[in-house]
Scaffold this motif. Sequence first.
Motif, PDB file in Angstrom:
ATOM      1  N   ASP A  19       0.693  -1.147  -0.030  1.00 32.51           N
ATOM      2  CA  ASP A  19       0.049  -0.087   0.077  1.00 32.51           C
ATOM      3  C   ASP A  19       0.986   1.209   0.168  1.00 32.51           C
ATOM      4  OD1 ASP A  19      -2.209  -1.458   0.167  1.00 32.51           O
ATOM      5  OD2 ASP A  19      -2.551  -1.403   2.151  1.00 32.51           O
ATOM      6  N   SER A  20       2.241   1.211   0.511  1.00 34.90           N
ATOM      7  CA  SER A  20       3.010   2.329   0.577  1.00 34.90           C
ATOM      8  C   SER A  20       3.824   2.487  -0.681  1.00 34.90           C
ATOM      9  CB  SER A  20       3.859   2.215   1.949  1.00 34.90           C
ATOM     10  OG  SER A  20       4.589   1.057   1.524  1.00 34.90           O
ATOM     11  N   LEU A  21       3.691   1.742  -1.660  1.00 34.36           N
ATOM     12  CA  LEU A  21       4.344   1.694  -2.781  1.00 34.36           C
ATOM     13  C   LEU A  21       3.586   2.166  -4.124  1.00 34.36           C
ATOM     14  CD1 LEU A  21       6.651  -1.219  -2.430  1.00 34.36           C
ATOM     15  CD2 LEU A  21       7.363   0.836  -2.091  1.00 34.36           C
ATOM     16  N   SER A  22       3.983   3.095  -4.844  1.00 37.15           N
ATOM     17  CA  SER A  22       2.921   3.573  -5.919  1.00 37.15           C
ATOM     18  C   SER A  22       3.749   3.232  -7.388  1.00 37.15           C
ATOM     19  CB  SER A  22       2.748   4.971  -5.738  1.00 37.15           C
ATOM     20  OG  SER A  22       3.985   5.711  -5.968  1.00 37.15           O
ATOM     21  N   LEU A  23       2.906   2.691  -8.216  1.00 35.97           N
ATOM     22  CA  LEU A  23       3.493   2.550  -9.567  1.00 35.97           C
ATOM     23  C   LEU A  23       3.074   3.838 -10.394  1.00 35.97           C
ATOM     24  CD1 LEU A  23       2.411  -1.230 -10.472  1.00 35.97           C
ATOM     25  CD2 LEU A  23       4.596  -0.460  -9.565  1.00 35.97           C
ATOM     26  N   GLU A  24       3.980   4.503 -10.771  1.00 36.86           N
ATOM     27  CA  GLU A  24       3.968   5.834 -11.448  1.00 36.86           C
ATOM     28  C   GLU A  24       3.090   5.500 -12.862  1.00 36.86           C
ATOM     29  OE1 GLU A  24       7.377   7.851 -11.248  1.00 36.86           O
ATOM     30  OE2 GLU A  24       7.364   8.106  -8.907  1.00 36.86           O
ATOM     31  N   THR A  25       2.645   6.439 -13.279  1.00 38.82           N
ATOM     32  CA  THR A  25       2.207   6.378 -14.897  1.00 38.82           C
ATOM     33  C   THR A  25       3.329   6.472 -15.686  1.00 38.82           C
ATOM     34  OG1 THR A  25       0.099   7.199 -14.255  1.00 38.82           O
ATOM     35  CG2 THR A  25       0.598   7.250 -16.388  1.00 38.82           C
ATOM     36  N   LEU A  26       3.434   5.485 -16.830  1.00 42.34           N
ATOM     37  CA  LEU A  26       4.445   5.717 -17.858  1.00 42.34           C
ATOM     38  C   LEU A  26       4.530   7.253 -18.319  1.00 42.34           C
ATOM     39  CD1 LEU A  26       3.876   2.589 -19.703  1.00 42.34           C
ATOM     40  CD2 LEU A  26       5.851   3.036 -18.477  1.00 42.34           C
ATOM     41  N   ALA A  27       5.483   7.699 -18.292  1.00 39.82           N
ATOM     42  CA  ALA A  27       5.714   8.970 -18.921  1.00 39.82           C
ATOM     43  C   ALA A  27       5.660   9.031 -20.526  1.00 39.82           C
ATOM     44  CB  ALA A  27       7.118   9.746 -18.347  1.00 39.82           C
ATOM     45  N   ALA A  28       4.964   9.796 -21.139  1.00 43.64           N
ATOM     46  CA  ALA A  28       4.835   9.961 -22.624  1.00 43.64           C
ATOM     47  C   ALA A  28       6.174  10.422 -23.174  1.00 43.64           C
ATOM     48  CB  ALA A  28       3.632  10.703 -22.884  1.00 43.64           C
ATOM     49  N   PRO A  29       6.526   9.849 -24.334  1.00 46.98           N
ATOM     50  CA  PRO A  29       7.740  10.377 -24.969  1.00 46.98           C
ATOM     51  C   PRO A  29       7.748  11.924 -25.271  1.00 46.98           C
ATOM     52  CG  PRO A  29       7.352   8.209 -25.802  1.00 46.98           C
ATOM     53  CD  PRO A  29       6.098   8.794 -25.020  1.00 46.98           C
ATOM     54  N   SER A  30       8.689  12.327 -25.363  1.00 49.22           N
ATOM     55  CA  SER A  30       8.745  14.089 -25.848  1.00 49.22           C
ATOM     56  C   SER A  30       9.887  13.855 -27.011  1.00 49.22           C
ATOM     57  CB  SER A  30       9.020  14.950 -24.743  1.00 49.22           C
ATOM     58  OG  SER A  30       7.966  15.034 -23.677  1.00 49.22           O
ATOM     59  N   PRO A  31       9.591  13.458 -28.346  1.00 54.09           N
ATOM     60  CA  PRO A  31      10.620  13.338 -29.245  1.00 54.09           C
ATOM     61  C   PRO A  31      10.998  14.585 -29.823  1.00 54.09           C
ATOM     62  CG  PRO A  31       8.406  12.770 -30.053  1.00 54.09           C
ATOM     63  CD  PRO A  31       8.082  12.903 -28.605  1.00 54.09           C
ATOM     64  N   LEU A  32      12.151  14.747 -30.200  1.00 50.98           N
ATOM     65  CA  LEU A  32      12.967  15.827 -30.724  1.00 50.98           C
ATOM     66  C   LEU A  32      12.393  15.990 -32.071  1.00 50.98           C
ATOM     67  CD1 LEU A  32      15.301  18.044 -31.087  1.00 50.98           C
ATOM     68  CD2 LEU A  32      16.689  15.979 -31.842  1.00 50.98           C
ATOM     69  N   PHE A  33      11.721  14.818 -32.975  1.00 57.08           N
ATOM     70  CA  PHE A  33      11.206  14.777 -34.152  1.00 57.08           C
ATOM     71  C   PHE A  33       9.786  14.452 -34.177  1.00 57.08           C
ATOM     72  CE2 PHE A  33      15.840  13.969 -35.145  1.00 57.08           C
ATOM     73  CZ  PHE A  33      16.114  15.379 -35.412  1.00 57.08           C
TER      74      PHE A  33
ATOM     75  N   VAL B 297       0.645   0.366 -28.086  1.00 55.55           N
ATOM     76  CA  VAL B 297       1.640   1.451 -28.457  1.00 55.55           C
ATOM     77  C   VAL B 297       2.048   2.189 -27.452  1.00 55.55           C
ATOM     78  CG1 VAL B 297       1.916   3.640 -29.927  1.00 55.55           C
ATOM     79  CG2 VAL B 297       0.485   1.459 -30.745  1.00 55.55           C
ATOM     80  N   ALA B 298       1.185   2.684 -26.438  1.00 54.98           N
ATOM     81  CA  ALA B 298       1.495   3.625 -25.370  1.00 54.98           C
ATOM     82  C   ALA B 298       2.548   2.615 -24.326  1.00 54.98           C
ATOM     83  CB  ALA B 298       0.155   3.748 -24.640  1.00 54.98           C
ATOM     84  N   LEU B 299       2.368   1.459 -24.385  1.00 55.89           N
ATOM     85  CA  LEU B 299       3.087   0.710 -23.368  1.00 55.89           C
ATOM     86  C   LEU B 299       4.714   0.142 -24.110  1.00 55.89           C
ATOM     87  CD1 LEU B 299       0.285  -1.427 -21.721  1.00 55.89           C
ATOM     88  CD2 LEU B 299       1.741   0.335 -20.674  1.00 55.89           C
ATOM     89  N   GLY B 300       4.627   0.442 -25.351  1.00 56.76           N
ATOM     90  CA  GLY B 300       5.840   0.193 -26.013  1.00 56.76           C
ATOM     91  C   GLY B 300       5.943  -1.317 -26.249  1.00 56.76           C
ATOM     92  N   GLN B 301       4.817  -2.200 -26.667  1.00 59.64           N
ATOM     93  CA  GLN B 301       4.836  -3.469 -26.623  1.00 59.64           C
ATOM     94  C   GLN B 301       5.211  -3.712 -28.271  1.00 59.64           C
ATOM     95  OE1 GLN B 301       3.906  -5.647 -24.077  1.00 59.64           O
ATOM     96  NE2 GLN B 301       4.296  -7.259 -25.230  1.00 59.64           N
ATOM     97  N   ASP B 302       6.477  -3.951 -28.559  1.00 63.72           N
ATOM     98  CA  ASP B 302       7.042  -3.982 -29.793  1.00 63.72           C
ATOM     99  C   ASP B 302       7.374  -5.591 -30.069  1.00 63.72           C
ATOM    100  OD1 ASP B 302       6.490  -1.552 -30.172  1.00 63.72           O
ATOM    101  OD2 ASP B 302       8.699  -0.959 -29.685  1.00 63.72           O
ATOM    102  N   ASP B 303       6.297  -6.435 -30.378  1.00 64.39           N
ATOM    103  CA  ASP B 303       6.725  -7.781 -30.517  1.00 64.39           C
ATOM    104  C   ASP B 303       7.136  -8.255 -31.699  1.00 64.39           C
ATOM    105  OD1 ASP B 303       5.998  -8.505 -27.339  1.00 64.39           O
ATOM    106  OD2 ASP B 303       3.945  -8.304 -28.362  1.00 64.39           O
TER     107      ASP B 303
END
Length: 545
Positions: A177-191, A529-535
């Motif tokens: 309960d004292s541990l938190s799973l933060e939300t995945l940060a969205a990429p901020s691409p240069l391009f 895509v958001a989770l980077g699931q590139d199988d």
Amino acid sequence: MLLRVHPADDLIVALQDLPAGKPLSLDSQQWILREPVHAKHKFAARDFATGDLATMYGVIVGRATQPIPAGSLVHTHNLKHEAAAFSGKKQNVTWTPPDVTRWHGRTFQGYKRSHGPAGTANHWLVIPLVFCENRNLAFMREALTRALGYARSSPYERYAQQLADSHRQGLGMPSLDSLSLETLAAPSPLFPNVSGIKFLEHGLGCGGTRQDAIALCHLLAGYIAHPNVAGATILSLGCQHAQVSLLQDSLATLYPQFDKPLHIFEQQKCASEQDMMAQAIRTTFEAVARANEQTRVPSPLSDLIIGVECGGSDGFSGISANPAIGHTADLLAALGGAPVLSEFPELCGVEQSLCDRCVTPELADRFVHLMRTYEGAAQACGSGFDANPSPGNIRDGLITDAIKSAGAAKKGGTSPVVDVLDYGEPIRRHGGLTLYCTPGNDVESTTALAGAGCTLMLFSTGLGTPTGNPVCPTLKVATNSTLMARMGDILDFDTGPIIDGGKSVEEMGESLLELCIATASGDYTPKAVALGQDDFLPWKRGVSL
């Protein structure tokens, strides 16, 4: 509560858990259940003698291995796989397309290429021709994804850090309960106009037959020429079976109009590994910067190529998600697009109906040949298509391959079959269904569908799966609302209202098409895509069910 999928069926589906002794009725028939029948499972609508054939979806799906009284649970203890015989085309194609008036004139925001359909994304690829280059691939992935802003932070790294900090401070293991799973940060691409740099790591390229090398190069050529890809960087060792020349031959043969930038680096011809890597990283950086100049533009819906797939299937797959996807496929075909159905081991038992949907006898004959060759290879190894259902499939109601296949084929809708292709061939025809020879293995199949040119994928699941693809946005479609509520973090669309009676298959299929258009335009980001699931898993031609 109950469903008879087809009027000819003698297996009845439980839509909810049913207790033993419960009196039931459907279509003027009445039963008293002899034992509990859980949701997704089937019971006998009539008395079966040993050897009797069972029917579901209007086709043969099994043979009784012992007497089965009406009202009894039908499962692996009393039913084994059996499928109908098939040959070439026997009937003419008749099809009434669905009404697509509401989509006339609609477009999606796609990436136009110099030829062929528009892409739904704009990726740059880095590809090793042989597994020996995977280390260098990993170095490039770490360097470029971070520098260009495509790296994703993981909530689990922070989670592990909290555990390590507590241990160092002698505080013991903290409560969950004292541990938190933060939300995945969205990429901020240069391009920002480049969807990502994708790295197609694999374990092939050498040590196999020349046929293995050719198959790999055909697949990789499909990814390089893909509508969702701007160009590619190739890493080659130099001495492997999958030579650069083989890849170039594949591109020239399968994609004669190919004109994308392709940068090849062969380590055994370079002054040093460091020299090669520096050149590869700089060249790739410059190429991605040029790819960023391309922006989305209005593109016709007929450009969409949608692969339909299922994995982690359950007893509801062929009733809710797959028929809904099938209706989306029919809408797409009527709009001039290209739906694509794969997983040949999961078409066992419905071959004749697919043959009859082929627009020419030659296509039907090719389908028959591919199916029989594939099953023959499986049988030569002491297996067969009947071994396809997984333990999870069986536990949730798919007790024979024919039951699984009859439901899986629903993803292909009802439109005419306009092409039949073998693994590694590019998709060529729109306006109807393409049958594509792949294994039943989810990721081997989705890898092949993307390599064939699919620009979107619809993936149904009843048990839940995180599967995605490096270049092809993959929408995950849940067969039931319970699953969607539990695994909504990896799923995109719920067809549970079909089971609950709240919506029709047609309504769900129409909504799903709208989600496809939004995804193709970049307005919706699939969970994979958001989770980077590139199988990415190439098929080493052999027996894979």
